[in-house]
Motif scaffolding. Structure first.
Motif, PDB file in Angstrom:
ATOM      1  N   VAL A 102       0.608  21.586  -9.222  1.00  0.00           N
ATOM      2  CA  VAL A 102       0.669  20.119  -9.210  1.00  0.00           C
ATOM      3  C   VAL A 102       0.564  19.589  -7.783  1.00  0.00           C
ATOM      4  CG1 VAL A 102       2.177  18.140  -9.640  1.00  0.00           C
ATOM      5  CG2 VAL A 102       1.877  19.875 -11.399  1.00  0.00           C
ATOM      6  N   LEU A 103       1.284  20.183  -6.859  1.00  0.00           N
ATOM      7  CA  LEU A 103       1.273  19.685  -5.486  1.00  0.00           C
ATOM      8  C   LEU A 103      -0.071  19.909  -4.803  1.00  0.00           C
ATOM      9  CD1 LEU A 103       4.829  20.659  -4.227  1.00  0.00           C
ATOM     10  CD2 LEU A 103       4.002  18.442  -5.010  1.00  0.00           C
ATOM     11  N   ASP A 104      -0.862  20.855  -5.281  1.00  0.00           N
ATOM     12  CA  ASP A 104      -2.178  21.104  -4.698  1.00  0.00           C
ATOM     13  C   ASP A 104      -3.103  19.902  -4.850  1.00  0.00           C
ATOM     14  OD1 ASP A 104      -1.252  23.638  -4.147  1.00  0.00           O
ATOM     15  OD2 ASP A 104      -2.270  24.568  -5.873  1.00  0.00           O
ATOM     16  N   HIS A 105      -3.002  19.207  -5.940  1.00  0.00           N
ATOM     17  CA  HIS A 105      -3.895  18.091  -6.241  1.00  0.00           C
ATOM     18  C   HIS A 105      -3.259  16.729  -5.985  1.00  0.00           C
ATOM     19  CE1 HIS A 105      -6.395  21.068  -8.180  1.00  0.00           C
ATOM     20  NE2 HIS A 105      -5.363  21.433  -8.933  1.00  0.00           N
ATOM     21  N   LEU A 106      -1.969  16.715  -5.729  1.00  0.00           N
ATOM     22  CA  LEU A 106      -1.230  15.456  -5.704  1.00  0.00           C
ATOM     23  C   LEU A 106      -1.629  14.537  -4.548  1.00  0.00           C
ATOM     24  CD1 LEU A 106       0.958  13.771  -7.018  1.00  0.00           C
ATOM     25  CD2 LEU A 106       2.607  14.904  -5.545  1.00  0.00           C
ATOM     26  N   ALA A 107      -1.689  15.036  -3.340  1.00  0.00           N
ATOM     27  CA  ALA A 107      -1.929  14.168  -2.184  1.00  0.00           C
ATOM     28  C   ALA A 107      -3.269  13.446  -2.290  1.00  0.00           C
ATOM     29  CB  ALA A 107      -1.854  14.978  -0.897  1.00  0.00           C
ATOM     30  N   GLY A 108      -4.322  14.187  -2.558  1.00  0.00           N
ATOM     31  CA  GLY A 108      -5.645  13.559  -2.656  1.00  0.00           C
ATOM     32  C   GLY A 108      -5.739  12.563  -3.789  1.00  0.00           C
ATOM     33  N   ILE A 118       2.321  12.960 -10.858  1.00  0.00           N
ATOM     34  CA  ILE A 118       3.114  14.159 -11.151  1.00  0.00           C
ATOM     35  C   ILE A 118       3.351  14.254 -12.653  1.00  0.00           C
ATOM     36  CG2 ILE A 118       5.416  15.183 -10.934  1.00  0.00           C
ATOM     37  CD1 ILE A 118       5.419  14.244  -8.025  1.00  0.00           C
ATOM     38  N   VAL A 119       3.774  13.148 -13.236  1.00  0.00           N
ATOM     39  CA  VAL A 119       4.013  13.122 -14.683  1.00  0.00           C
ATOM     40  C   VAL A 119       2.719  13.395 -15.437  1.00  0.00           C
ATOM     41  CG1 VAL A 119       4.721  11.649 -16.609  1.00  0.00           C
ATOM     42  CG2 VAL A 119       6.003  11.598 -14.465  1.00  0.00           C
ATOM     43  N   MET A 120       1.625  12.764 -15.013  1.00  0.00           N
ATOM     44  CA  MET A 120       0.352  12.952 -15.691  1.00  0.00           C
ATOM     45  C   MET A 120      -0.119  14.404 -15.615  1.00  0.00           C
ATOM     46  SD  MET A 120      -3.341  11.263 -14.931  1.00  0.00           S
ATOM     47  CE  MET A 120      -3.667  12.464 -13.654  1.00  0.00           C
ATOM     48  N   PHE A 121      -0.028  15.005 -14.423  1.00  0.00           N
ATOM     49  CA  PHE A 121      -0.456  16.395 -14.275  1.00  0.00           C
ATOM     50  C   PHE A 121       0.367  17.324 -15.161  1.00  0.00           C
ATOM     51  CE2 PHE A 121      -2.177  15.566  -9.762  1.00  0.00           C
ATOM     52  CZ  PHE A 121      -3.449  15.342 -10.250  1.00  0.00           C
ATOM     53  N   VAL A 122       1.661  17.110 -15.213  1.00  0.00           N
ATOM     54  CA  VAL A 122       2.528  17.964 -16.039  1.00  0.00           C
ATOM     55  C   VAL A 122       2.209  17.770 -17.518  1.00  0.00           C
ATOM     56  CG1 VAL A 122       4.922  18.377 -16.731  1.00  0.00           C
ATOM     57  CG2 VAL A 122       4.344  18.139 -14.309  1.00  0.00           C
ATOM     58  N   LEU A 123       2.022  16.517 -17.934  1.00  0.00           N
ATOM     59  CA  LEU A 123       1.718  16.255 -19.343  1.00  0.00           C
ATOM     60  C   LEU A 123       0.337  16.766 -19.742  1.00  0.00           C
ATOM     61  CD1 LEU A 123       3.173  12.668 -19.848  1.00  0.00           C
ATOM     62  CD2 LEU A 123       4.115  14.842 -20.639  1.00  0.00           C
ATOM     63  N   MET A 124      -0.582  16.844 -18.780  1.00  0.00           N
ATOM     64  CA  MET A 124      -1.922  17.355 -19.081  1.00  0.00           C
ATOM     65  C   MET A 124      -1.964  18.878 -19.087  1.00  0.00           C
ATOM     66  SD  MET A 124      -4.375  14.675 -17.040  1.00  0.00           S
ATOM     67  CE  MET A 124      -5.705  15.825 -17.061  1.00  0.00           C
ATOM     68  N   GLY A 125      -0.870  19.497 -18.744  1.00  0.00           N
ATOM     69  CA  GLY A 125      -0.816  20.947 -18.824  1.00  0.00           C
ATOM     70  C   GLY A 125      -1.103  21.682 -17.532  1.00  0.00           C
ATOM     71  N   THR A 126      -1.191  20.966 -16.413  1.00  0.00           N
ATOM     72  CA  THR A 126      -1.380  21.633 -15.126  1.00  0.00           C
ATOM     73  C   THR A 126      -0.126  22.446 -14.819  1.00  0.00           C
ATOM     74  OG1 THR A 126      -2.715  19.771 -14.376  1.00  0.00           O
ATOM     75  CG2 THR A 126      -1.887  21.268 -12.683  1.00  0.00           C
ATOM     76  N   PRO A 127      -0.286  23.710 -14.452  1.00  0.00           N
ATOM     77  CA  PRO A 127       0.904  24.508 -14.110  1.00  0.00           C
ATOM     78  C   PRO A 127       1.685  23.849 -12.973  1.00  0.00           C
ATOM     79  CG  PRO A 127      -1.035  25.906 -14.273  1.00  0.00           C
ATOM     80  CD  PRO A 127      -1.513  24.489 -14.358  1.00  0.00           C
ATOM     81  N   ARG A 128       2.989  23.900 -13.072  1.00  0.00           N
ATOM     82  CA  ARG A 128       3.826  23.203 -12.090  1.00  0.00           C
ATOM     83  C   ARG A 128       3.578  23.666 -10.666  1.00  0.00           C
ATOM     84  NH1 ARG A 128       9.622  21.983 -14.921  1.00  0.00           N
ATOM     85  NH2 ARG A 128       8.722  20.947 -16.723  1.00  0.00           N
ATOM     86  N   GLU A 129       3.230  24.902 -10.490  1.00  0.00           N
ATOM     87  CA  GLU A 129       2.991  25.384  -9.120  1.00  0.00           C
ATOM     88  C   GLU A 129       1.689  24.836  -8.528  1.00  0.00           C
ATOM     89  OE1 GLU A 129       1.738  28.529 -12.095  1.00  0.00           O
ATOM     90  OE2 GLU A 129       3.609  27.490 -11.690  1.00  0.00           O
ATOM     91  N   ALA A 144       0.832  -1.210   0.000  1.00  0.00           N
ATOM     92  CA  ALA A 144       0.000   0.000   0.000  1.00  0.00           C
ATOM     93  C   ALA A 144       0.864   1.255   0.000  1.00  0.00           C
ATOM     94  CB  ALA A 144      -0.941  -0.005   1.195  1.00  0.00           C
ATOM     95  N   VAL A 145       1.942   1.243   0.770  1.00  0.00           N
ATOM     96  CA  VAL A 145       2.859   2.388   0.793  1.00  0.00           C
ATOM     97  C   VAL A 145       3.530   2.557  -0.570  1.00  0.00           C
ATOM     98  CG1 VAL A 145       5.017   3.251   1.795  1.00  0.00           C
ATOM     99  CG2 VAL A 145       3.236   2.338   3.273  1.00  0.00           C
ATOM    100  N   LEU A 146       3.991   1.454  -1.142  1.00  0.00           N
ATOM    101  CA  LEU A 146       4.619   1.528  -2.470  1.00  0.00           C
ATOM    102  C   LEU A 146       3.627   2.007  -3.530  1.00  0.00           C
ATOM    103  CD1 LEU A 146       6.862  -1.658  -2.481  1.00  0.00           C
ATOM    104  CD2 LEU A 146       7.582   0.730  -2.311  1.00  0.00           C
ATOM    105  N   LEU A 147       2.382   1.585  -3.430  1.00  0.00           N
ATOM    106  CA  LEU A 147       1.366   2.056  -4.369  1.00  0.00           C
ATOM    107  C   LEU A 147       1.148   3.558  -4.239  1.00  0.00           C
ATOM    108  CD1 LEU A 147      -1.331  -0.755  -4.209  1.00  0.00           C
ATOM    109  CD2 LEU A 147      -0.050  -0.046  -6.219  1.00  0.00           C
ATOM    110  N   ALA A 148       1.150   4.064  -3.012  1.00  0.00           N
ATOM    111  CA  ALA A 148       0.970   5.504  -2.809  1.00  0.00           C
ATOM    112  C   ALA A 148       2.137   6.284  -3.399  1.00  0.00           C
ATOM    113  CB  ALA A 148       0.811   5.809  -1.324  1.00  0.00           C
ATOM    114  N   VAL A 149       3.350   5.803  -3.188  1.00  0.00           N
ATOM    115  CA  VAL A 149       4.529   6.478  -3.748  1.00  0.00           C
ATOM    116  C   VAL A 149       4.517   6.392  -5.273  1.00  0.00           C
ATOM    117  CG1 VAL A 149       7.051   6.391  -3.885  1.00  0.00           C
ATOM    118  CG2 VAL A 149       5.914   6.160  -1.669  1.00  0.00           C
ATOM    119  N   GLY A 150       4.222   5.213  -5.798  1.00  0.00           N
ATOM    120  CA  GLY A 150       4.153   5.049  -7.254  1.00  0.00           C
ATOM    121  C   GLY A 150       3.050   5.876  -7.878  1.00  0.00           C
ATOM    122  N   ALA A 151       1.897   5.935  -7.209  1.00  0.00           N
ATOM    123  CA  ALA A 151       0.787   6.746  -7.723  1.00  0.00           C
ATOM    124  C   ALA A 151       1.171   8.216  -7.730  1.00  0.00           C
ATOM    125  CB  ALA A 151      -0.461   6.529  -6.887  1.00  0.00           C
TER     126      ALA A 151
END
Length: 127
Positions: free
Chosen positions: A62-68, A49-60, A37-44
């Protein structure tokens, strides 16, 4: 079906084979599940991060949506793995009940040559 054939042909366990207590088996499985479960959370998180950047989310942002999002993805996969494991456990119990035998497996033996599974006569139920 293949596992049923493997179990039907599996030998009895050697007398010197130490048997693991059910509590230690459960603890080993629970610790492995927690680690996955921990490895899945880290891998997810890394994949998101890669998906958000490739979808065009501004880098600043990305962290806002990452944890949830990472928790949601990891929880979904953990639930899927848990359901698959439960299905396998039910199948093992059904096989054992039909034949009056129990399946034993040596821990960490999946990559070795030789017998992995042993089948022993089930002990009579106490009660």
């Amino acid at each position: 079906m293949e596992y049923a054939q493997i179990f039907d042909r599996s030998p009895a366990p050697p007398a010197a084979l130490p048997r693991e207590a059910p509590g230690s088996t459960a603890m080993r499985a629970a610790s492995a599940a927690a680690g996955i479960a921990v490895l899945l959370a880290v891998g997810a998180a890394a994949a998101l991060i890669v998906m958000f950047v490739l979808m065009g989310t501004p880098r600043e942002h990305v962290l806002d949506h990452l944890a949830g999002a990472a928790v949601l993805v990891a929880a979904g996969w953990t639930l899927a793995f848990a359901l698959a494991s439960l299905r396998i456990a039910v199948w093992f119990r059904r096989w054992e009940a039909r034949r009056g035998r129990i399946v034993l497996c040596r821990p960490l033996a999946s990559g070795r040559r030789g017998y992995i599974y042993y089948v022993a006569e089930a002990e009579p139920a106490q009660g």
